[in-house]
Design a protein around this motif. Sequence first.
Motif, PDB file in Angstrom:
ATOM      1  N   PRO A 193      40.885 -33.929  62.723  1.00 44.50           N
ATOM      2  CA  PRO A 193      41.276 -34.218  61.393  1.00 44.50           C
ATOM      3  C   PRO A 193      41.674 -33.409  60.771  1.00 44.50           C
ATOM      4  N   CYS A 194      42.133 -33.852  59.077  1.00 45.14           N
ATOM      5  CA  CYS A 194      43.308 -33.038  58.399  1.00 45.14           C
ATOM      6  C   CYS A 194      42.182 -33.042  57.486  1.00 45.14           C
ATOM      7  N   LEU A 195      42.039 -31.852  56.769  1.00 47.28           N
ATOM      8  CA  LEU A 195      41.437 -31.470  55.225  1.00 47.28           C
ATOM      9  C   LEU A 195      42.655 -31.088  54.290  1.00 47.28           C
ATOM     10  N   LEU A 196      42.895 -31.426  53.359  1.00 46.34           N
ATOM     11  CA  LEU A 196      44.136 -31.487  52.532  1.00 46.34           C
ATOM     12  C   LEU A 196      43.258 -30.367  50.914  1.00 46.34           C
ATOM     13  N   GLY A 199      51.740 -37.302  57.217  1.00 49.64           N
ATOM     14  CA  GLY A 199      51.260 -37.800  58.032  1.00 49.64           C
ATOM     15  C   GLY A 199      50.083 -38.846  57.704  1.00 49.64           C
ATOM     16  N   SER A 200      49.560 -39.133  58.468  1.00 50.93           N
ATOM     17  CA  SER A 200      47.649 -39.863  58.440  1.00 50.93           C
ATOM     18  C   SER A 200      47.582 -39.099  56.907  1.00 50.93           C
ATOM     19  N   PRO A 201      47.003 -40.449  56.529  1.00 48.83           N
ATOM     20  CA  PRO A 201      45.556 -39.954  55.463  1.00 48.83           C
ATOM     21  C   PRO A 201      44.660 -39.141  56.027  1.00 48.83           C
ATOM     22  N   PRO A 202      44.713 -37.975  54.751  1.00 46.32           N
ATOM     23  CA  PRO A 202      43.953 -36.837  55.598  1.00 46.32           C
ATOM     24  C   PRO A 202      42.476 -37.360  55.300  1.00 46.32           C
ATOM     25  N   ASP A 203      41.661 -36.603  56.580  1.00 42.83           N
ATOM     26  CA  ASP A 203      39.551 -37.218  55.977  1.00 42.83           C
ATOM     27  C   ASP A 203      39.569 -36.751  54.787  1.00 42.83           C
ATOM     28  N   ILE A 204      39.780 -35.569  54.893  1.00 41.22           N
ATOM     29  CA  ILE A 204      39.550 -35.298  53.309  1.00 41.22           C
ATOM     30  C   ILE A 204      40.374 -34.977  52.602  1.00 41.22           C
ATOM     31  N   ALA A 205      40.119 -34.524  51.178  1.00 36.75           N
ATOM     32  CA  ALA A 205      40.554 -33.951  49.883  1.00 36.75           C
ATOM     33  C   ALA A 205      39.899 -33.415  49.287  1.00 36.75           C
ATOM     34  N   VAL A 206      40.325 -31.303  48.539  1.00 42.46           N
ATOM     35  CA  VAL A 206      39.865 -31.308  48.070  1.00 42.46           C
ATOM     36  C   VAL A 206      40.630 -30.692  46.607  1.00 42.46           C
ATOM     37  N   LEU A 212      46.945 -40.286  48.520  1.00 38.76           N
ATOM     38  CA  LEU A 212      47.082 -39.665  50.003  1.00 38.76           C
ATOM     39  C   LEU A 212      46.361 -41.095  50.675  1.00 38.76           C
ATOM     40  N   ARG A 213      45.316 -41.301  49.912  1.00 39.70           N
ATOM     41  CA  ARG A 213      44.178 -42.448  50.397  1.00 39.70           C
ATOM     42  C   ARG A 213      43.096 -41.852  51.490  1.00 39.70           C
ATOM     43  N   PRO A 214      43.199 -40.187  51.218  1.00 40.06           N
ATOM     44  CA  PRO A 214      41.784 -39.422  51.702  1.00 40.06           C
ATOM     45  C   PRO A 214      40.732 -40.330  52.315  1.00 40.06           C
TER      46      PRO A 214
END
Length: 316
Positions: free
Chosen positions: A4-7, A75-82, A98-100
Motif C-alpha cells: 500500500p502507498c503512503l503519500l 497509480g491507485s489512490p494512496p492508502d494514506i495521505a499526510v 487523489l481519493r486517499p
Amino acid sequence: MTRPCLLVLRALGLGDLLAGVPALRAVRRAFPGHELVLAAPSELQPVAAATGAVDRLLPASAPGRAVPRSLDWDGSPPDIAVDLHGNGPLSHRLLQTLRPRRLLAFAHPGTPEIDGPRWWAEEHERDRWCRFLEFYGIPSDPADLRLPRPPAASPAPGAVVLHPGAGAPSRCWPVDRYAAVATALCGRGHRVVVTGGAGEDDLVARLAKQARLPDTDTYGGGLPFERLSALVAGARAVVSGDTGIAHLAVAHATPTVTLFGPVPPSRWGPPVDPRHRVLWHPRPGGDPHGRHTDPALLRIGTDDVLHALDQLPRVS
C-alpha cells in the motif's frame, strides 16, 4: 504483492524538508509496510534519500512556497495521505483529489470534514509536525534530526563556511559584514569558504572579492547536495542566515552561528546545544519574504558574530 502507498506532501525547500525529518521518520516507523512517497521538488531527491525514510520522490513544487496546483499521480489512490505542507484548504484539497482512504491534516474551517489538530502559528516547525502526528497516535521525536555522514570527502575540511544568501533579501545579512567576518577569521589563521545557492553567484563573488578569498574557496551556483553535504559535515563551523544550510549543519552536528531577523529562532532555530548559537534582536512585524534586509538583522554586528564563533567548540 504490491505494498500500500503512503503519500506525504511537503513541496517546499531544503530547510523545510530537513525540519520535517523527525515527522517523516515517525511516519516511516508507524507504517513500515507501506511505500512512502514524498511529494517534493525534484532537486531534493538526494536529501530525501539521506533521511532513510522515503522510498520514492514524486516531483512537486510551486513558486513562492505555494501549494502545487496538481500532483503527477498515476497509480491507485494512496492508502494514506499526510499533509506536511501547510494547514489550509489548498493543500487539503490537493490531496483529497487523489481519493486517499485516509487523510491526516490540520483542522481548518475551510475543510470541516477533516478532524485534525489545531494549527498554532507561534510554534517551532519541528515541534509542530511532531505534535500533529501525536494527535493521530503516531509517536514522534523532534530531536530525530541527524543525517548519516556523507560518503564523499569534504572539498574544504576544517573550513569555516559563510553562506550570505537566503530565500528572501529580508533574511540576508549584509555582504560587507560577512566579508569583515571572513577577513577577521583569515587573520586568525582559519580557512574560510563561501557558498551560495542557485542565483546567488553575485553575493558569493562580492563577498569573496571584499575578503580577498581565492577562487578555490568560493562555491557559487548551488553545489550538488552530495558535495554541499560533505562540505558542511566537514566544516569547522557554518555561519548563515535562517536558511537551508543552517538546517543541514544541524543535521550533521556541525557548529553553527545563525543570524535571525524577521522570523524568531523560536520557530526555526536549532536545538538547544553548545554547538549552536543564534543571534537575534526581537522586533515585531518582520516580513520573511521582504525585499530589504530586516532591521533586526541590521542590529547584528560583525563583533557579535565573531564573539559567537569564539563560544563554539573547536572554533576559538
